[in-house]
Motif scaffolding. Structure first.
Motif, PDB file in Angstrom:
ATOM      1  N   ARG A  14       1.659  -6.259  18.994  1.00 27.91           N
ATOM      2  CA  ARG A  14       0.779  -7.260  19.602  1.00 27.91           C
ATOM      3  C   ARG A  14       1.411  -8.643  19.489  1.00 27.91           C
ATOM      4  O   ARG A  14       2.180  -8.921  18.556  1.00 27.91           O
ATOM      5  CB  ARG A  14      -0.606  -7.268  18.933  1.00 27.91           C
ATOM      6  N   PRO A  15       1.086  -9.541  20.424  1.00 28.26           N
ATOM      7  CA  PRO A  15       1.636 -10.901  20.365  1.00 28.26           C
ATOM      8  C   PRO A  15       0.906 -11.748  19.332  1.00 28.26           C
ATOM      9  O   PRO A  15      -0.320 -11.650  19.204  1.00 28.26           O
ATOM     10  CB  PRO A  15       1.399 -11.436  21.778  1.00 28.26           C
ATOM     11  N   SER A  16       1.632 -12.558  18.577  1.00 31.65           N
ATOM     12  CA  SER A  16       0.988 -13.500  17.669  1.00 31.65           C
ATOM     13  C   SER A  16       0.269 -14.559  18.485  1.00 31.65           C
ATOM     14  O   SER A  16       0.792 -15.043  19.490  1.00 31.65           O
ATOM     15  CB  SER A  16       2.033 -14.164  16.759  1.00 31.65           C
ATOM     16  N   GLY A  17      -0.927 -14.915  18.047  1.00 34.13           N
ATOM     17  CA  GLY A  17      -1.671 -15.963  18.734  1.00 34.13           C
ATOM     18  C   GLY A  17      -1.410 -17.342  18.171  1.00 34.13           C
ATOM     19  O   GLY A  17      -1.905 -18.335  18.700  1.00 34.13           O
ATOM     20  N   THR A  18      -0.632 -17.432  17.091  1.00 29.65           N
ATOM     21  CA  THR A  18      -0.397 -18.726  16.441  1.00 29.65           C
ATOM     22  C   THR A  18       1.075 -19.100  16.327  1.00 29.65           C
ATOM     23  O   THR A  18       1.400 -20.251  16.057  1.00 29.65           O
ATOM     24  CB  THR A  18      -0.993 -18.727  15.015  1.00 29.65           C
ATOM     25  N   GLU A  19       1.985 -18.128  16.525  1.00 35.04           N
ATOM     26  CA  GLU A  19       3.410 -18.388  16.342  1.00 35.04           C
ATOM     27  C   GLU A  19       4.215 -17.694  17.441  1.00 35.04           C
ATOM     28  O   GLU A  19       3.736 -16.742  18.072  1.00 35.04           O
ATOM     29  CB  GLU A  19       3.870 -17.861  14.970  1.00 35.04           C
ATOM     30  N   PRO A  20       5.470 -18.129  17.687  1.00 32.34           N
ATOM     31  CA  PRO A  20       6.293 -17.521  18.743  1.00 32.34           C
ATOM     32  C   PRO A  20       6.915 -16.198  18.305  1.00 32.34           C
ATOM     33  O   PRO A  20       8.139 -16.076  18.169  1.00 32.34           O
ATOM     34  CB  PRO A  20       7.363 -18.593  18.994  1.00 32.34           C
ATOM     35  N   TYR A  21       6.063 -15.210  18.079  1.00 24.40           N
ATOM     36  CA  TYR A  21       6.520 -13.893  17.625  1.00 24.40           C
ATOM     37  C   TYR A  21       5.723 -12.790  18.306  1.00 24.40           C
ATOM     38  O   TYR A  21       4.582 -12.985  18.721  1.00 24.40           O
ATOM     39  CB  TYR A  21       6.323 -13.731  16.109  1.00 24.40           C
ATOM     40  N   ILE A  22       6.347 -11.613  18.351  1.00 23.19           N
ATOM     41  CA  ILE A  22       5.628 -10.374  18.630  1.00 23.19           C
ATOM     42  C   ILE A  22       5.516  -9.655  17.293  1.00 23.19           C
ATOM     43  O   ILE A  22       6.517  -9.454  16.603  1.00 23.19           O
ATOM     44  CB  ILE A  22       6.379  -9.483  19.644  1.00 23.19           C
ATOM     45  N   ARG A  23       4.309  -9.281  16.906  1.00 22.92           N
ATOM     46  CA  ARG A  23       4.094  -8.658  15.601  1.00 22.92           C
ATOM     47  C   ARG A  23       4.106  -7.131  15.709  1.00 22.92           C
ATOM     48  O   ARG A  23       3.602  -6.564  16.685  1.00 22.92           O
ATOM     49  CB  ARG A  23       2.767  -9.131  14.996  1.00 22.92           C
ATOM     50  N   VAL A  24       4.687  -6.507  14.678  1.00 22.00           N
ATOM     51  CA  VAL A  24       4.751  -5.050  14.609  1.00 22.00           C
ATOM     52  C   VAL A  24       4.104  -4.610  13.307  1.00 22.00           C
ATOM     53  O   VAL A  24       4.395  -5.166  12.247  1.00 22.00           O
ATOM     54  CB  VAL A  24       6.211  -4.544  14.652  1.00 22.00           C
ATOM     55  N   ARG A  25       3.225  -3.623  13.391  1.00 23.81           N
ATOM     56  CA  ARG A  25       2.558  -3.093  12.194  1.00 23.81           C
ATOM     57  C   ARG A  25       2.684  -1.583  12.231  1.00 23.81           C
ATOM     58  O   ARG A  25       2.346  -0.939  13.232  1.00 23.81           O
ATOM     59  CB  ARG A  25       1.085  -3.519  12.214  1.00 23.81           C
ATOM     60  N   ILE A  26       3.203  -1.024  11.146  1.00 25.17           N
ATOM     61  CA  ILE A  26       3.408   0.419  11.033  1.00 25.17           C
ATOM     62  C   ILE A  26       2.670   0.925   9.801  1.00 25.17           C
ATOM     63  O   ILE A  26       2.685   0.279   8.753  1.00 25.17           O
ATOM     64  CB  ILE A  26       4.908   0.762  10.848  1.00 25.17           C
ATOM     65  N   GLU A  27       2.036   2.087   9.918  1.00 22.77           N
ATOM     66  CA  GLU A  27       1.478   2.747   8.736  1.00 22.77           C
ATOM     67  C   GLU A  27       1.725   4.251   8.858  1.00 22.77           C
ATOM     68  O   GLU A  27       1.555   4.832   9.936  1.00 22.77           O
ATOM     69  CB  GLU A  27      -0.019   2.481   8.594  1.00 22.77           C
ATOM     70  N   ALA A  28       2.152   4.861   7.760  1.00 20.54           N
ATOM     71  CA  ALA A  28       2.407   6.304   7.752  1.00 20.54           C
ATOM     72  C   ALA A  28       2.203   6.839   6.349  1.00 20.54           C
ATOM     73  O   ALA A  28       2.294   6.106   5.360  1.00 20.54           O
ATOM     74  CB  ALA A  28       3.822   6.598   8.225  1.00 20.54           C
ATOM     75  N   LYS A  29       1.931   8.137   6.248  1.00 21.81           N
ATOM     76  CA  LYS A  29       1.723   8.773   4.944  1.00 21.81           C
ATOM     77  C   LYS A  29       3.050   9.097   4.259  1.00 21.81           C
ATOM     78  O   LYS A  29       3.075   9.352   3.054  1.00 21.81           O
ATOM     79  CB  LYS A  29       0.861  10.024   5.108  1.00 21.81           C
ATOM     80  N   LYS A  30       4.151   9.094   5.020  1.00 21.08           N
ATOM     81  CA  LYS A  30       5.477   9.335   4.452  1.00 21.08           C
ATOM     82  C   LYS A  30       6.385   8.142   4.747  1.00 21.08           C
ATOM     83  O   LYS A  30       6.368   7.601   5.854  1.00 21.08           O
ATOM     84  CB  LYS A  30       6.091  10.616   5.043  1.00 21.08           C
ATOM     85  N   GLU A  31       7.173   7.750   3.742  1.00 24.52           N
ATOM     86  CA  GLU A  31       8.063   6.603   3.897  1.00 24.52           C
ATOM     87  C   GLU A  31       9.072   6.832   5.019  1.00 24.52           C
ATOM     88  O   GLU A  31       9.375   5.921   5.805  1.00 24.52           O
ATOM     89  CB  GLU A  31       8.794   6.327   2.581  1.00 24.52           C
ATOM     90  N   LYS A  32       9.581   8.044   5.102  1.00 21.94           N
ATOM     91  CA  LYS A  32      10.578   8.378   6.126  1.00 21.94           C
ATOM     92  C   LYS A  32      10.000   8.165   7.526  1.00 21.94           C
ATOM     93  O   LYS A  32      10.669   7.624   8.418  1.00 21.94           O
ATOM     94  CB  LYS A  32      11.033   9.832   5.960  1.00 21.94           C
ATOM     95  N   THR A  33       8.760   8.567   7.719  1.00 25.21           N
ATOM     96  CA  THR A  33       8.106   8.398   9.022  1.00 25.21           C
ATOM     97  C   THR A  33       7.913   6.922   9.347  1.00 25.21           C
ATOM     98  O   THR A  33       8.146   6.482  10.481  1.00 25.21           O
ATOM     99  CB  THR A  33       6.737   9.109   9.031  1.00 25.21           C
ATOM    100  N   ALA A  34       7.486   6.139   8.342  1.00 23.75           N
ATOM    101  CA  ALA A  34       7.266   4.707   8.549  1.00 23.75           C
ATOM    102  C   ALA A  34       8.560   4.015   8.966  1.00 23.75           C
ATOM    103  O   ALA A  34       8.579   3.201   9.901  1.00 23.75           O
ATOM    104  CB  ALA A  34       6.711   4.073   7.276  1.00 23.75           C
ATOM    105  N   LYS A  35       9.659   4.334   8.281  1.00 23.07           N
ATOM    106  CA  LYS A  35      10.947   3.710   8.606  1.00 23.07           C
ATOM    107  C   LYS A  35      11.426   4.114   9.997  1.00 23.07           C
ATOM    108  O   LYS A  35      11.967   3.293  10.747  1.00 23.07           O
ATOM    109  CB  LYS A  35      11.985   4.088   7.551  1.00 23.07           C
ATOM    110  N   LYS A  36      11.217   5.374  10.341  1.00 20.33           N
ATOM    111  CA  LYS A  36      11.620   5.858  11.659  1.00 20.33           C
ATOM    112  C   LYS A  36      10.850   5.130  12.766  1.00 20.33           C
ATOM    113  O   LYS A  36      11.435   4.679  13.766  1.00 20.33           O
ATOM    114  CB  LYS A  36      11.368   7.369  11.748  1.00 20.33           C
ATOM    115  N   LEU A  37       9.537   4.992  12.574  1.00 15.99           N
ATOM    116  CA  LEU A  37       8.704   4.297  13.556  1.00 15.99           C
ATOM    117  C   LEU A  37       9.079   2.816  13.651  1.00 15.99           C
ATOM    118  O   LEU A  37       9.075   2.228  14.740  1.00 15.99           O
ATOM    119  CB  LEU A  37       7.227   4.435  13.193  1.00 15.99           C
TER     120      LEU A  37
END
Length: 444
Positions: free
Chosen positions: A409-432
């Motif tokens: 999603r785009p940040s509404g306050t700064e010049p960034y696109i934000r990325v948020r990842i959540e996974a039950k396994k660390e390997k999956t989170a890093k891959k995503l």
């Protein structure tokens, strides 16, 4: 003309935010209000705040509105005062967690909720078309000063019951709550060690954003002093973060879940909140309802759904039994109340499920955000071969069958696109994360 982001107008002083623009915003708000009623104005300790306050107040009075100046206060006091005094509107001058060279303007309704995007677009339209009303010489608005802090503090004390004896280290970050939160905690019987509790617009103690990197001193002092917990605010104290008695920075989602479990009922949160919240609320018969990121959307949903509590994982929480403004001070007191009765904090947090989380932000000029997000909406689902669920409430959230998810999603306050990842396994989170970052960088 696009002035407003996720949290009001925000930008560097002299570049985006100027006295000239502030005057126009004041005139536009007065025009929007038809030149009637009182407007509460407050500001945080930034060096540019009083310049903006004076210009904005002049615009309001030129348009016929009376101005009640409540001085340097945290955002929750401004929201509280607007509702308590039944003013037509409130205006907070703050850039919240941004660096000291930034400032901002955020507008509040009579009930203490932030202006909606639709209301903000009306203000922008008035400024763009220069369609201001101007009062005659004999009908200009007046200005007066009022102290609302004492009333706010007295009301807060009526809403919390803390078992005395806790030792709390408090880091206000030289922000607007420096003279409020530590005082209230002492009134409640806590032993308080103060850190960066002198207002200073240069924020010499640390950056205003209360991140783990900026709170190393707080984490160390909590551990060394054998305190029960540590708490920190951002610049305007609409947020609260915590450190447990072991000196560990408390996970945002776990803190949100801890308070939500205590309140039960309908909990309003945003699309970037953890699935652990849903799992824990099921245990107590609660319900989770998600909205766009931004406290205004949380407040609107609280009213519509009759919610008991609303919050973002950033530490921006709303307590409707007290106010519909995000209130880091009230949040801090509720956390202290819970720890005093059920602690220690480390155990309470460890009892909440923990998943692998990655938060990232990729530079993207504001002018390119719309185009980039359109491509994300079209192309991101194609990056997955397994069955997915797509949510476009705010940006694009892709949920996978194994419980993991990706939010862009785009940040509404700064010049960034934000990325948020959540996974039950660390390997999956890093891959995503690797996939999402590579995908975004190619598009940008």
């Amino acid at each position: 003309m696009k002035l407003f982001g996720t949290s009001g107008i925000r930008g560097k002083f002299k570049e985006k935010l100027t006295a000239s623009l502030s005057l126009k915003v004041g005139k536009a708000i007065a025009t929007h209000l038809k030149g009637e009623g009182e407007v509460i104005v407050g500001y945080d300790p930034r060096t540019s705040s009083q310049v903006i306050e004076n210009a904005l107040s002049a615009g309001l009075m030129e348009g016929g509105c009376d101005v009640i100046k409540i001085g340097m206060v945290p955002t929750p006091v401004l929201g509280y005062a607007t509702s308590k005094l039944q003013a037509k509107a409130g205006v907070m001058i703050t850039a919240s967690h941004n660096p000291p060279e930034y400032n901002g303007i955020k507008v509040w309704n009579h009930d203490g909720t932030a202006y909606s995007p639709a209301q903000e677009r009306e203000i922008e339209k008035i400024i763009q078309e220069k369609d201001y009303i101007t009062a005659d010489w004999d009908n200009l608005g007046n200005s007066e000063h009022m102290n609302m802090t004492k009333m706010y503090m007295e009301d807060l004390l009526e809403h919390v019951k803390v078992e005395p004896g806790l030792k709390v280290v408090f880091d206000c970050g030289c922000g607007a709550a420096s003279h409020i939160t530590p005082v209230i905690l002492r009134e409640l019987g806590c032993e308080v060690l103060s850190l960066n509790c002198q207002p200073d617009g240069f924020f010499p103690g640390r950056d205003p954003e209360p991140t783990p990197e900026n709170l190393k001193n707080l984490m160390d002092i909590v551990k060394v002093s054998k305190a029960d917990l540590g708490i920190a605010h951002d610049g305007d104290a609409d947020r609260m973060v915590a450190v447990d008695e072991k000196g560990r920075f408390a996970d945002f989602d776990k803190l949100l879940t801890l308070i939500a479990k205590e309140k039960g009922g309908k909990i309003i949160t945003t699309v970037d909140a953890s699935i652990s919240l849903d799992e824990c609320l099921k245990e107590v018969g609660g319900e989770v309802i998600r909205t766009k990121v931004g406290d205004v959307h949380v407040a609107e949903a609280l009213i519509k759904e009759g919610g008991t509590f609303g919050g973002e994982p950033s530490g921006t929480w709303l307590h409707p039994e007290f106010s519909l403004s995000p209130d880091g001070i009230f949040s801090a007191l509720k956390l202290v109340e819970i720890v005093s009765k059920e602690g220690p904090l480390s155990r309470l947090l460890d009892e909440i499920p923990s998943y692998y989380n990655i938060r990232d932000k990729i530079p993207c000029p504001d002018t390119k955000k719309d185009n980039v997000m359109e491509k994300v909406k079209q192309q991101l689902p194609k990056q997955f071969t397994e069955k997915i669920q797509i949510d476009n409430i705010d940006g694009v959230r892709i949920s996978l069958e194994d419980g993991s998810w990706v939010l862009i999603r785009p940040s509404g306050t700064e010049p960034y696109i934000r990325v948020r990842i959540e996974a039950k396994k660390e390997k999956t989170a890093k891959k995503l994360h690797n996939m999402s970052r590579s995908f975004l960088e190619k598009i940008i």
